[in-house]
Design a protein around this motif. Structure first.
Motif, PDB file in Angstrom:
ATOM      1  N   LYS A 187      35.994  49.593  38.666  1.00 20.60           N
ATOM      2  CA  LYS A 187      34.801  48.969  39.197  1.00 20.60           C
ATOM      3  C   LYS A 187      34.653  47.595  38.544  1.00 20.60           C
ATOM      4  O   LYS A 187      34.745  47.466  37.323  1.00 20.60           O
ATOM      5  N   LEU A 188      34.433  46.576  39.354  1.00 25.78           N
ATOM      6  CA  LEU A 188      34.223  45.229  38.840  1.00 25.78           C
ATOM      7  C   LEU A 188      32.758  45.030  38.495  1.00 25.78           C
ATOM      8  O   LEU A 188      31.883  45.447  39.234  1.00 25.78           O
ATOM      9  N   GLU A 189      32.515  44.393  37.358  1.00 24.97           N
ATOM     10  CA  GLU A 189      31.154  44.080  36.932  1.00 24.97           C
ATOM     11  C   GLU A 189      31.106  42.647  36.453  1.00 24.97           C
ATOM     12  O   GLU A 189      32.069  42.142  35.879  1.00 24.97           O
ATOM     13  N   LEU A 190      29.982  41.996  36.677  1.00 23.28           N
ATOM     14  CA  LEU A 190      29.746  40.668  36.147  1.00 23.28           C
ATOM     15  C   LEU A 190      29.015  40.818  34.823  1.00 23.28           C
ATOM     16  O   LEU A 190      27.954  41.437  34.757  1.00 23.28           O
ATOM     17  N   LYS A 191      29.614  40.277  33.740  1.00 21.53           N
ATOM     18  CA  LYS A 191      29.022  40.399  32.414  1.00 21.53           C
ATOM     19  C   LYS A 191      29.128  39.066  31.689  1.00 21.53           C
ATOM     20  O   LYS A 191      30.015  38.269  31.955  1.00 21.53           O
ATOM     21  N   THR A 192      28.232  38.884  30.746  1.00 19.73           N
ATOM     22  CA  THR A 192      28.312  37.755  29.830  1.00 19.73           C
ATOM     23  C   THR A 192      28.877  38.274  28.519  1.00 19.73           C
ATOM     24  O   THR A 192      28.383  39.267  27.980  1.00 19.73           O
ATOM     25  N   ILE A 193      29.936  37.623  28.031  1.00 23.38           N
ATOM     26  CA  ILE A 193      30.536  38.034  26.761  1.00 23.38           C
ATOM     27  C   ILE A 193      30.623  36.825  25.839  1.00 23.38           C
ATOM     28  O   ILE A 193      30.651  35.679  26.296  1.00 23.38           O
ATOM     29  N   ASP A 194      30.674  37.081  24.559  1.00 27.43           N
ATOM     30  CA  ASP A 194      30.897  36.021  23.589  1.00 27.43           C
ATOM     31  C   ASP A 194      32.395  35.739  23.521  1.00 27.43           C
ATOM     32  O   ASP A 194      33.213  36.668  23.545  1.00 27.43           O
ATOM     33  N   LEU A 195      32.736  34.462  23.451  1.00 33.33           N
ATOM     34  CA  LEU A 195      34.136  34.096  23.298  1.00 33.33           C
ATOM     35  C   LEU A 195      34.555  34.316  21.851  1.00 33.33           C
ATOM     36  O   LEU A 195      33.813  34.000  20.929  1.00 33.33           O
TER      37      LEU A 195
ATOM     38  N   LYS B  87      37.984  25.630  30.499  1.00 36.25           N
ATOM     39  CA  LYS B  87      36.875  25.831  31.429  1.00 36.25           C
ATOM     40  C   LYS B  87      37.506  25.955  32.809  1.00 36.25           C
ATOM     41  O   LYS B  87      38.102  25.013  33.311  1.00 36.25           O
ATOM     42  N   VAL B  88      37.423  27.131  33.404  1.00 39.08           N
ATOM     43  CA  VAL B  88      38.099  27.423  34.662  1.00 39.08           C
ATOM     44  C   VAL B  88      37.380  26.741  35.823  1.00 39.08           C
ATOM     45  O   VAL B  88      36.167  26.869  35.974  1.00 39.08           O
ATOM     46  N   MET B  89      38.162  26.032  36.627  1.00 41.45           N
ATOM     47  CA  MET B  89      37.624  25.341  37.804  1.00 41.45           C
ATOM     48  C   MET B  89      38.110  25.971  39.108  1.00 41.45           C
ATOM     49  O   MET B  89      37.438  25.875  40.127  1.00 41.45           O
ATOM     50  N   ALA B  90      39.289  26.611  39.086  1.00 40.54           N
ATOM     51  CA  ALA B  90      39.835  27.282  40.273  1.00 40.54           C
ATOM     52  C   ALA B  90      40.768  28.393  39.797  1.00 40.54           C
ATOM     53  O   ALA B  90      41.359  28.302  38.725  1.00 40.54           O
ATOM     54  N   SER B  91      40.872  29.446  40.607  1.00 39.67           N
ATOM     55  CA  SER B  91      41.729  30.566  40.231  1.00 39.67           C
ATOM     56  C   SER B  91      42.318  31.225  41.474  1.00 39.67           C
ATOM     57  O   SER B  91      41.743  31.158  42.555  1.00 39.67           O
ATOM     58  N   THR B  92      43.449  31.856  41.267  1.00 38.16           N
ATOM     59  CA  THR B  92      44.091  32.600  42.346  1.00 38.16           C
ATOM     60  C   THR B  92      43.488  33.999  42.452  1.00 38.16           C
ATOM     61  O   THR B  92      42.890  34.504  41.508  1.00 38.16           O
ATOM     62  N   ILE B  93      43.673  34.599  43.595  1.00 36.16           N
ATOM     63  CA  ILE B  93      43.485  36.041  43.766  1.00 36.16           C
ATOM     64  C   ILE B  93      44.800  36.506  44.378  1.00 36.16           C
ATOM     65  O   ILE B  93      45.079  36.231  45.544  1.00 36.16           O
ATOM     66  N   MET B  94      45.609  37.144  43.551  1.00 40.68           N
ATOM     67  CA  MET B  94      46.952  37.523  43.972  1.00 40.68           C
ATOM     68  C   MET B  94      47.067  39.042  44.060  1.00 40.68           C
ATOM     69  O   MET B  94      46.303  39.757  43.404  1.00 40.68           O
ATOM     70  N   PRO B  95      48.020  39.522  44.841  1.00 39.69           N
ATOM     71  CA  PRO B  95      48.261  40.967  44.867  1.00 39.69           C
ATOM     72  C   PRO B  95      48.507  41.540  43.466  1.00 39.69           C
ATOM     73  O   PRO B  95      48.089  42.653  43.172  1.00 39.69           O
ATOM     74  N   ALA B  96      49.140  40.754  42.598  1.00 43.47           N
ATOM     75  CA  ALA B  96      49.389  41.229  41.232  1.00 43.47           C
ATOM     76  C   ALA B  96      48.082  41.475  40.487  1.00 43.47           C
ATOM     77  O   ALA B  96      47.983  42.427  39.703  1.00 43.47           O
TER      78      ALA B  96
ATOM     79  N   LEU C  98      45.268  42.496  41.768  1.00 45.68           N
ATOM     80  CA  LEU C  98      44.736  43.768  42.263  1.00 45.68           C
ATOM     81  C   LEU C  98      45.536  44.947  41.718  1.00 45.68           C
ATOM     82  O   LEU C  98      44.972  45.975  41.355  1.00 45.68           O
ATOM     83  N   ALA C  99      46.860  44.775  41.616  1.00 45.47           N
ATOM     84  CA  ALA C  99      47.695  45.842  41.068  1.00 45.47           C
ATOM     85  C   ALA C  99      47.355  46.101  39.599  1.00 45.47           C
ATOM     86  O   ALA C  99      47.328  47.252  39.153  1.00 45.47           O
ATOM     87  N   ILE C 100      47.058  45.037  38.845  1.00 44.71           N
ATOM     88  CA  ILE C 100      46.660  45.210  37.444  1.00 44.71           C
ATOM     89  C   ILE C 100      45.359  46.003  37.370  1.00 44.71           C
ATOM     90  O   ILE C 100      45.219  46.927  36.570  1.00 44.71           O
TER      91      ILE C 100
ATOM     92  N   GLY D 125      42.723  37.872  36.660  1.00 47.64           N
ATOM     93  CA  GLY D 125      43.044  36.513  37.076  1.00 47.64           C
ATOM     94  C   GLY D 125      44.244  35.980  36.326  1.00 47.64           C
ATOM     95  O   GLY D 125      44.127  35.524  35.203  1.00 47.64           O
ATOM     96  N   MET D 126      45.416  36.047  36.965  1.00 52.10           N
ATOM     97  CA  MET D 126      46.657  35.656  36.292  1.00 52.10           C
ATOM     98  C   MET D 126      46.852  34.146  36.193  1.00 52.10           C
ATOM     99  O   MET D 126      47.457  33.668  35.243  1.00 52.10           O
ATOM    100  N   GLU D 127      46.402  33.392  37.189  1.00 54.44           N
ATOM    101  CA  GLU D 127      46.635  31.944  37.200  1.00 54.44           C
ATOM    102  C   GLU D 127      45.361  31.204  37.555  1.00 54.44           C
ATOM    103  O   GLU D 127      44.548  31.695  38.322  1.00 54.44           O
ATOM    104  N   GLY D 128      45.243  30.003  37.019  1.00 58.43           N
ATOM    105  CA  GLY D 128      44.094  29.178  37.351  1.00 58.43           C
ATOM    106  C   GLY D 128      44.292  27.747  36.907  1.00 58.43           C
ATOM    107  O   GLY D 128      45.364  27.370  36.424  1.00 58.43           O
ATOM    108  N   SER D 129      43.249  26.962  37.061  1.00 58.30           N
ATOM    109  CA  SER D 129      43.272  25.578  36.596  1.00 58.30           C
ATOM    110  C   SER D 129      41.907  25.251  36.010  1.00 58.30           C
ATOM    111  O   SER D 129      40.904  25.889  36.325  1.00 58.30           O
TER     112      SER D 129
END
Length: 142
Positions: free
Chosen positions: A1-9, A20-29, A31-33, A50-54
């Motif tokens: 189950k996906l949840e939106l949470k605030t965590i400390d870095l 600071k993430v500006m864009a990210s992929t949504i890949m089959p990998a 979802l498999a993870i 999220g495996m890849e981003g910018s």
């Protein structure tokens, strides 16, 4: 189950960067993870997918060149750390060598997937050339 949470870095390790993430992929990998079906790759939950981003490098560990701060980059998640901190977040922590720096005039949506698949394709073509082959056929599912 996906949840939106605030965590400390957590504190950066010496060879890590904070992006600071500006864009990210949504890949089959990704979802498999999440489903636990990505080969032998298993992480304890919770994880941030999220495996890849910018994004923009906003901090670096003590052994990383400080001049990278403020640079635009594409990045890949550090799968070797006990906490899988991917790109589906406002900030991600990864190893400095898992990032490629780009000129700031190149938009984030053009570089967010510049690390995984393009480099895989280059490696595949290099191997084909090494084998002395003159052509290759590949489809999107291979």
């Amino acid at each position: 189950k996906l949840e939106l949470k605030t965590i400390d870095l957590r504190k950066l390790e010496k060879d890590e960067i904070l992006v600071k993430v500006m864009a990210s992929t949504i890949m089959p990998a990704d979802l498999a993870i999440l489903q636990g079906t990505y080969g032998s790759f298993v992480h304890k939950c919770p994880i941030i997918p999220g495996m890849e981003g910018s994004g923009i490098i906003i901090d670096v560990g003590e052994s990383v060149d400080k001049s990278l701060i403020g640079k635009h980059c594409s990045c890949v998640v550090n799968t070797s750390h006990e906490f899988y901190h991917g790109c589906w977040s406002e900030y991600m922590i990864t190893l400095s060598y898992l990032c490629n720096v780009f000129e700031s005039k190149i938009s984030f949506d053009k570089i967010f997937n510049a690390s995984g698949n393009p480099l895989t394709a280059i490696a595949m073509l290099d191997e084909i050339k090494r084998m002395g082959k003159k052509s290759v056929a590949q489809n999107g599912a291979s």
